[in-house]
Structure formats: C-alpha cells, structure tokens
Motif scaffolding. Structure first.
Motif, PDB file in Angstrom:
ATOM      1  N   HIS A 113       2.958  70.444  34.984  1.00  0.00           N
ATOM      2  CA  HIS A 113       2.198  69.214  34.573  1.00  0.00           C
ATOM      3  C   HIS A 113       1.280  69.317  33.436  1.00  0.00           C
ATOM      4  CE1 HIS A 113       2.951  66.975  38.402  1.00  0.00           C
ATOM      5  NE2 HIS A 113       3.087  68.085  38.990  1.00  0.00           N
ATOM      6  N   ASP A 171       4.510  63.592  39.993  1.00  0.00           N
ATOM      7  CA  ASP A 171       4.573  63.523  41.043  1.00  0.00           C
ATOM      8  C   ASP A 171       4.576  62.019  41.670  1.00  0.00           C
ATOM      9  OD1 ASP A 171       4.319  66.302  41.279  1.00  0.00           O
ATOM     10  OD2 ASP A 171       2.370  66.269  41.579  1.00  0.00           O
ATOM     11  N   GLU A 211      10.446  70.493  46.301  1.00  0.00           N
ATOM     12  CA  GLU A 211       9.526  69.458  45.904  1.00  0.00           C
ATOM     13  C   GLU A 211      10.100  68.109  45.686  1.00  0.00           C
ATOM     14  OE1 GLU A 211       6.483  70.279  43.165  1.00  0.00           O
ATOM     15  OE2 GLU A 211       5.572  72.054  44.358  1.00  0.00           O
ATOM     16  N   TRP A 248       9.399  65.211  45.486  1.00  0.00           N
ATOM     17  CA  TRP A 248       8.506  64.263  44.830  1.00  0.00           C
ATOM     18  C   TRP A 248       8.122  64.594  43.120  1.00  0.00           C
ATOM     19  CZ3 TRP A 248       6.813  67.952  48.365  1.00  0.00           C
ATOM     20  CH2 TRP A 248       6.003  68.955  47.817  1.00  0.00           C
ATOM     21  N   HIS A 249       8.557  65.827  42.728  1.00  0.00           N
ATOM     22  CA  HIS A 249       8.095  66.008  41.503  1.00  0.00           C
ATOM     23  C   HIS A 249       9.424  66.003  40.407  1.00  0.00           C
ATOM     24  CE1 HIS A 249       6.074  69.265  38.608  1.00  0.00           C
ATOM     25  NE2 HIS A 249       7.435  69.180  38.156  1.00  0.00           N
TER      26      HIS A 249
HETATM   27 ZN   LIG Z   1       4.404  68.266  40.621  1.00  0.00          ZN
END
Ligand SMILES: [Zn+2]
Length: 209
Positions: free
Chosen positions: A124, A131, A180, A182-183
């Motif tokens: 990030h 996300d 993940e 969502w990432h």
């Molecule tokens: Zn993330």
C-alpha cells in the motif's frame, strides 16, 4: 523489463534489503524487499471511485496511473451490473506502522505478521494497491469476498485493467501473505494478463528477468 529484475533493484542497508526502483509500476515489495520510511510516491491523486466510507482520507489516493486504471475497472464492473467499493489504497509508512503495532498488541507480533505488514513491507505504500470490497460482505476485507459475484468478477476482469489479485490462495509461501481476494495491485495490462494466464505470483513472474 530487465532493469526491474529483482536482483538489480535492491540495496542493503544495516542488514535490510530496500527496493531501489520505487517509482516503477513494477516495483516488487514484500517481506524481503522493503520501502524506506521516507518513501512517498510523487504523483498520488484521489481515485474518482466509490468508497466504502465517507469523508476525505489519504487512503483514497493512488498513483496517477493506478487511479486512472481503477476508475476504468469500476466503470467496467458497473456496466456488468457489479458494484464495487474501494476500501483502502495508499498508506504511508507511519500509518502502516500504527496499524501493525495495534495488531501486534492484540494478537502478538508473530501472528500479526501473517495478516498485516510491517511498515516498509506493505504494498500500500507504493500507491499501486487498492483493497476492494462489496456490500454483499458489508465491505469487509474477508476471504468470503472471493466467493461473492463481485469477488469473482474482480478475479476474472482485473487483469483487463492492469491489476492482479496479488495474494492468491495457496501461494502464501511465495508472497509471504495469506489469501486476499480483495487486494489488487496495478502492474499494467500486458503483465497483469501474463500473470493471470500463467497463474503465477508477481514474485515468480519478476524472477524470470
Ligand atoms: Zn491490501
């Protein structure tokens, strides 16, 4: 591509490996390759997409190239009847440090390290990762997002807009992070499509150069 090869884009300082191609859209950051505490991308802009929260926040930002790509991705999703919301994009070194320290206090440092990043080790901070979630999971960042129609759409179409699902299921040993769905991480359309086609991690893909 060769100038972004993992072996050519590091310097060591006090036993820590830092990445040197910080401004490349192909910068590879993980638990073994860190960003310095002073690194801030120069071209952060607020992504013009829907967010899961209201009000202004630095986490609405991405680097220009990634923000533009995300806006196209969200528009493409909408055309397919899929409503996504952005949850968290750019994060400074300092804000990652406070997030990690809070988890470490609650869960212990070792466990925190499995699902949160040490400052300097979070993608990030590059301004190239966002996300993403949906109302169907109450905008949580949870594995169940991968099973929703929104999560499935994202997995299928992210590459067409230059994004990869960065932390795939079963690739924890390579990426250092748990699954993940969502990432998403911007790498550009050509490379995103290559990585998707090959089913590789970003680590494995870059290692060939
Ligand atoms: Zn993330």
């Amino acid at each position: 591509m060769r100038e972004n090869a993992p072996s050519r884009t590091i310097k060591k300082k006090d036993g820590v490996v830092y990445v040197t191609n910080t401004d490349s859209p192909l910068v590879l950051v993980n638990k073994k390759r860190e960003l310095e505490s002073t690194y801030v991308p120069k071209d952060l802009v607020k992504a013009n997409v829907g967010f899961s929260f209201s009000g202004d926040n630095p986490k609405q930002q991405l680097r220009q190239v990634a923000a533009t790509a995300l806006e196209k991705l969200f528009a493409g999703a909408k055309q397919d009847g899929i409503e996504l919301k952005a949850v968290s994009g750019y994060r400074s070194y300092a804000s990652q440090r406070s997030i990690f320290n809070n988890y470490a206090k609650k869960n212990g440092e070792e466990e925190a390290n499995t699902f949160s990043a040490h400052p300097g080790q979070s993608e990030h901070q590059t301004g190239l990762a966002m996300d993403v979630s949906s109302a169907s999971v109450k905008y949580d960042l949870d594995k169940s997002f991968g099973e929703t129609k929104e999560g499935k759409w994202l997995k299928e179409h992210a590459a067409d807009y230059g994004f990869i699902i960065r932390y795939e299921l079963g690739k924890e040993d390579e990426t250092g992070y748990m699954y993940e769905p969502w990432h998403i991480r911007y790498v550009g359309v050509f490379i995103a499509q290559e990585i998707k086609k090959k089913g590789e991690t970003f680590e494995a893909y870059m290692a060939q150069f």
